[in-house]
Design a protein around this motif. Structure first.
Motif: not given
Length: 75
Positions: A27-28, A31-32, A34-35
């Motif tokens: 998930t980390f 998320t990174e 996608i950001i």
């Protein structure tokens, strides 16, 4: 907000391997990623808007020599 993604097997395998190697969650890293991608898309969109204003003559421009002189970087 929970999101469910179907990743190609090779991408999921790479993500799992990275997660195991570093001790960070999948998930980390998702998320990174996608950001980072959203940041890039926003930058590209903003650049296109500024370019359109420059071409239309409505965006203020500063000659490079003036900018360098303002910061004491001129020859």
């Amino acid at each position: 907000m929970p999101i469910s993604l179907r990743l190609p097997a090779d991408v999921e395998n790479r993500l799992a391997a990275l997660s195991t190697l570093t001790g960070r969650s999948k998930t980390f890293y998702a998320t990174e990623a996608i950001i980072e991608h959203i940041d890039d898309l926003e930058d590209a969109h903003l650049s296109a808007e500024v370019l359109a204003r420059v071409r239309a003559g409505t965006e203020a421009r500063i000659p490079l020599n003036d900018l360098l002189a303002d910061y004491g970087l001129a020859d």
